[in-house]
Design a protein around this motif. Structure first.
Motif, short mmCIF file in Angstrom:
data_model
loop_
_atom_site.label_atom_id
_atom_site.label_comp_id
_atom_site.label_asym_id
_atom_site.label_seq_id
_atom_site.Cartn_x
_atom_site.Cartn_y
_atom_site.Cartn_z
N THR A 62 0.83 -1.20 0.00
CA THR A 62 0.00 0.00 0.00
C THR A 62 0.87 1.25 0.00
OG1 THR A 62 -0.15 -0.03 2.40
CG2 THR A 62 -1.91 -1.15 1.19
N ALA A 105 -7.85 8.09 -4.36
CA ALA A 105 -7.49 6.88 -3.62
C ALA A 105 -8.15 5.69 -4.28
CB ALA A 105 -7.97 6.98 -2.17
N ASP A 106 -7.62 4.51 -4.01
CA ASP A 106 -8.27 3.28 -4.47
C ASP A 106 -7.82 2.12 -3.60
OD1 ASP A 106 -9.91 1.68 -6.19
OD2 ASP A 106 -8.04 0.87 -7.01
N ARG A 107 -8.76 1.66 -2.78
CA ARG A 107 -8.42 0.58 -1.85
C ARG A 107 -7.90 -0.65 -2.60
NH1 ARG A 107 -9.12 -1.21 3.11
NH2 ARG A 107 -10.41 0.43 3.97
N HIS A 111 -3.96 2.15 -2.77
CA HIS A 111 -3.74 3.60 -2.60
C HIS A 111 -4.58 4.08 -1.42
CE1 HIS A 111 -2.84 7.67 -3.12
NE2 HIS A 111 -3.11 7.84 -4.40
N LEU A 112 -3.91 4.34 -0.30
CA LEU A 112 -4.62 4.75 0.92
C LEU A 112 -4.92 6.24 0.92
CD1 LEU A 112 -2.63 2.66 3.55
CD2 LEU A 112 -4.75 2.07 2.36
N GLY A 113 -4.60 6.91 -0.17
CA GLY A 113 -5.05 8.28 -0.27
C GLY A 113 -3.97 9.29 -0.60
N ALA A 114 -4.32 10.18 -1.54
CA ALA A 114 -3.51 11.37 -1.77
C ALA A 114 -3.92 12.41 -0.74
CB ALA A 114 -3.75 11.89 -3.18
N MET B 72 -7.26 2.17 8.54
CA MET B 72 -7.50 2.05 7.10
C MET B 72 -7.16 0.65 6.58
SD MET B 72 -5.79 5.50 5.61
CE MET B 72 -6.72 7.02 5.33
N THR B 73 -6.22 -0.01 7.25
CA THR B 73 -5.71 -1.28 6.73
C THR B 73 -6.21 -2.49 7.51
OG1 THR B 73 -3.68 -0.82 7.99
CG2 THR B 73 -3.64 -0.33 5.64
N MET B 104 -13.72 11.95 1.32
CA MET B 104 -12.85 12.36 0.22
C MET B 104 -12.63 11.21 -0.76
SD MET B 104 -9.87 14.75 1.89
CE MET B 104 -9.04 13.42 2.73
N PHE B 105 -12.58 9.98 -0.20
CA PHE B 105 -12.25 8.83 -1.05
C PHE B 105 -13.53 8.14 -1.53
CE2 PHE B 105 -8.30 8.73 1.86
CZ PHE B 105 -7.76 9.83 1.20
N GLN B 108 -14.72 4.65 -0.01
CA GLN B 108 -13.91 3.44 -0.14
C GLN B 108 -13.17 3.07 1.13
OE1 GLN B 108 -11.31 3.11 -3.75
NE2 GLN B 108 -11.72 5.30 -3.77
N ILE B 109 -12.71 4.09 1.88
CA ILE B 109 -11.77 3.83 2.97
C ILE B 109 -12.31 4.45 4.25
CG2 ILE B 109 -9.41 4.14 3.81
CD1 ILE B 109 -8.49 4.26 0.90
#
Lengths: 342, 331
Positions: A62, A105-107, A111-114, B72-73, B104-105, B108-109
């Motif tokens: 990640t 982002a895309d899990r 990608h845990l986030g910009a 998150m993980t 923001m995501f 997704q997260i």
């Protein structure tokens, strides 16, 4: 492709860099056409050698990025059409038009986030490292950030924790020489950031940003060590070809300096090296360039045609589905004024 | 049902939750060997090991940031901020990262973490170790906010927080750790997000939470001796907050007094008063009153500290002023 090709990986890294360059050029075009959502577009042109780092990562690893992270995400497998749609604030974007360029982002791709707060995403890889350490999952997590974040305290807190707890983590500084309009020698008391990382007990490496293979060589060693619980730091010494954001014409630096910086082009360097080593000839590389242009043109057109999100979606995803959601203001006002007896 | 303390109830909630959910970790300053600055996590490092009870360096921003990344993980971290006064150090990770990631995501997260902290006055700890900063949290979309005022709630609201899919700020009160009360691990006082009428009364509604609940209940007893029956509502959760019981009570009593320990300007009490004022305007006999901390930093001198925040006597006097227009001596 030439028959001399024995190792396709450097050619693929060139292709990945070309896709980034091509993507970013079209993002700039999106802005000029007035199709981007807002003015916060930070192009990573000149920093494509980060591919050397992303290519050393494995599926399941990640990462977090900064506000200039398009290239990193593309190199980790992002769909350029969905990226472009997110940058334009479209429903079909990675974050359904809620995040944009700076919060993509895309899990699924790790990608845990910009992040739009300088250094804001760095401690998240420490937490991911705790997860992977505790689960013995073999994954690593990589924080990508710029030289500007080298002045943020949370970076050093994070480095200390990573070293203290032996976490599978890498801190990757893409030093493009500028934090907005401030050149790194105007913000750092001492240049050469590896020493700072070593002071915390990290393994530090440095690579020239026009040499993707050098970046990759350093990254492979760091990734192997990180997987073994020895966290690392990589400084990629690059140059930000254009301004901080799209409106910035860089009045704070000279045309001579820019010409010198842009001469350190990782794509030009890679082309020369691939040809010299017989891995690809000019025709091969031109075909790669053309394919990238076609792909990114299509992404741009798909994005322009995509629909914006519906207004009610603004209340979605503040909290998890099935839990109390924010009350639209109209509902509150209606309740107040309709329940009150006249 | 056993009698225990607020401190023990929180500790027991952590133990029970950690035994049930192997993904829960504790992360904070002095949570391990030391056992927590107020003894809440005493012995947990021996029970669960140093990989789950993690003593962190004095790096509050990265403690909260690491909790965000762990959440998150796949882990469910309980980050501890030793004093809520240190919130200034962590507001980026709390308000910009934990709170906004899901949104923001694009959903997704999520960030299923709990930030345990404690605040409030009562220990002569001065301006940087005594504040009530819940308004800072309540203002931020994306954060849940809980402030238990009883032993049973301390247990159950923490257990509930540890099942939430979004970040929860769980603010304990340093003055309540030794509070004794009944704990029934099987039965919560009320559901998550629902205020509770702790005492019924017809003359006014006192809306409060955390330690001021205890002061308000004591005030209600004093008021009863004077023939005034106060309804005392414990807000418990400030986000989410189901206002049904609040509005129903105020519409019945026609008077509302919102009591908080925080400096009153821009406070949770101000927000509650505004909501009551909007929703109950036509039922109100009197203006909605706020009674809170004075708008000053908390002074160290015990007399000044005590004098700057409400207590049972001040609450009762203010209630009499509101209900009977009997002005107190200090008025």
């Amino acid at each position: 492709m030439t028959e001399a090709r024995s190792n396709i990986a450097p050619v693929l890294r060139y292709a990945a860099m070309r896709r980034i360059r091509s993507f970013e050029e079209r993002v700039g075009e999106l802005f000029l056409r007035g199709q981007s959502a807002g003015s916060m577009l930070h192009l990573s042109i000149g920093e494509e050698a980060v591919v050397g780092m992303t290519d050393a990562m494995a599926p399941g690893d990640t990462f977090t990025t900064h506000h200039r992270g398009h290239g990193v995400f593309l190199a980790r497998g992002a769909d350029p059409a969905r990226m472009m749609a997110e940058i334009a604030g479209k429903e079909s974007g990675y974050c359904r038009g809620k995040g944009g360029s700076m919060h993509i982002a895309d899990r699924a791709l790790g990608h845990l986030g910009a992040n739009a707060i300088v250094g804001g995403g760095i401690p998240h890889v420490v937490g991911a490292g705790l997860t992977y350490r505790n689960r013995r999952s073999g994954q690593i997590s990589v924080a990508f950030f710029g030289d500007g974040a080298m002045s943020q305290g949370i970076l050093y807190e994070s480095m200390n924790m990573a070293a203290l707890w032996h976490l599978p983590v890498i801190f990757c500084c893409i030093n493009n020489q500028y934090g907005m309009g401030t050149r790194v020698d105007r913000s750092a008391g001492k240049l050469g950031f590896g020493g700072r990382a070593e002071a915390f007990g990290l393994i530090a490496a440095h690579a020239e940003g026009q040499e993707v293979e050098a970046v990759h060589h350093a990254a492979r060693d760091l990734v192997a060590a990180a997987r073994d619980g020895r966290p690392g730091f990589l400084e990629i010494d690059a140059y930000r070809f254009y301004g901080h954001a799209r409106m910035d014409k860089s009045p704070y630096r000279s045309p001579e300096e820019e010409a010198e910086g842009r001469a350190r082009d990782p794509l030009t360097t890679a082309r020369a090296r691939l040809a010299a080593e017989g891995l690809a000839d000019a025709a091969d590389l031109d075909r790669i360039d053309a394919a990238a242009a076609v792909e990114m043109d299509a992404a741009l057109e798909a994005d322009v045609a995509a629909a914006p999100p519906g207004l009610p979606t603004m209340f979605q995803d503040v909290y998890a589905p099935g839990t109390p959601a924010p009350r639209p203001q109209a509902d509150r006002l209606r309740a107040v004024l309709s329940e009150a007896p006249r | 049902m056993t009698e225990t303390t607020y401190r023990e109830a929180i500790r027991q909630a952590l133990i029970d939750a950690m035994q049930t959910d192997p993904d829960i970790i504790l992360l904070g300053e002095e949570v391990g060997l030391y056992g927590g600055a107020y003894g809440v996590t005493k012995g947990l490092i021996d029970m669960f090991g140093a990989e789950r009870v993690i003593d962190a360096p004095i790096s509050e921003p990265a403690i909260v940031g690491a909790a965000v990344g762990a959440a998150m993980t796949g882990l469910r971290p309980v980050a501890e901020l030793m004093y809520v006064d240190f919130a200034g150090l962590v507001m980026d990770q709390l308000a910009n990262q934990a709170a906004k990631s899901r949104y923001m995501f694009g959903g997704q997260i999520g960030v299923p973490m709990v930030l345990r902290t404690q605040g409030g006055t009562g220990r002569s700890a001065a301006a940087q170790h005594s504040q009530s900063l819940e308004a800072w949290v309540m203002h931020v979309p994306g954060l849940r906010l809980v402030m238990p005022g009883t032993v049973n709630d301390a247990y159950h609201l923490l257990r509930a927080a540890l099942t939430q899919p979004d970040p929860v700020v769980f603010i304990e009160h340093k003055g309540l750790y030794t509070l004794k009360g009944d704990l029934d691990p099987a039965v919560p006082d009320a559901p998550w997000g629902v205020p509770l009428v702790r005492r019924e009364g017809a003359d006014l509604t006192i809306l409060t939470y955390s330690r001021m609940l205890q002061e308000s209940l004591a005030a209600a007893e004093a008021l009863a001796a004077r023939g005034v029956e106060a309804e005392v509502i414990d807000l418990r959760c400030l986000n989410p907050l189901d206002e049904t019981a609040i509005f129903a009570s105020v519409r019945r009593t026609g008077r509302a007094l919102v009591v908080t320990e925080a400096a009153v300007t821009g406070s949770v009490a101000s927000e509650i008063a505004a909501r009551v004022g909007e929703a109950c305007f036509d039922w109100l006999e009197e203006p909605v009153l706020r009674l809170g901390g004075e708008d000053i930093p908390i002074p160290v001198a015990p007399a000044l500290e005590r004098g700057s925040i409400p207590d049972a006597a001040l609450i009762a006097e203010t209630a009499l002023w509101l209900v009977r227009r009997e002005a107190p001596a200090w008025a």
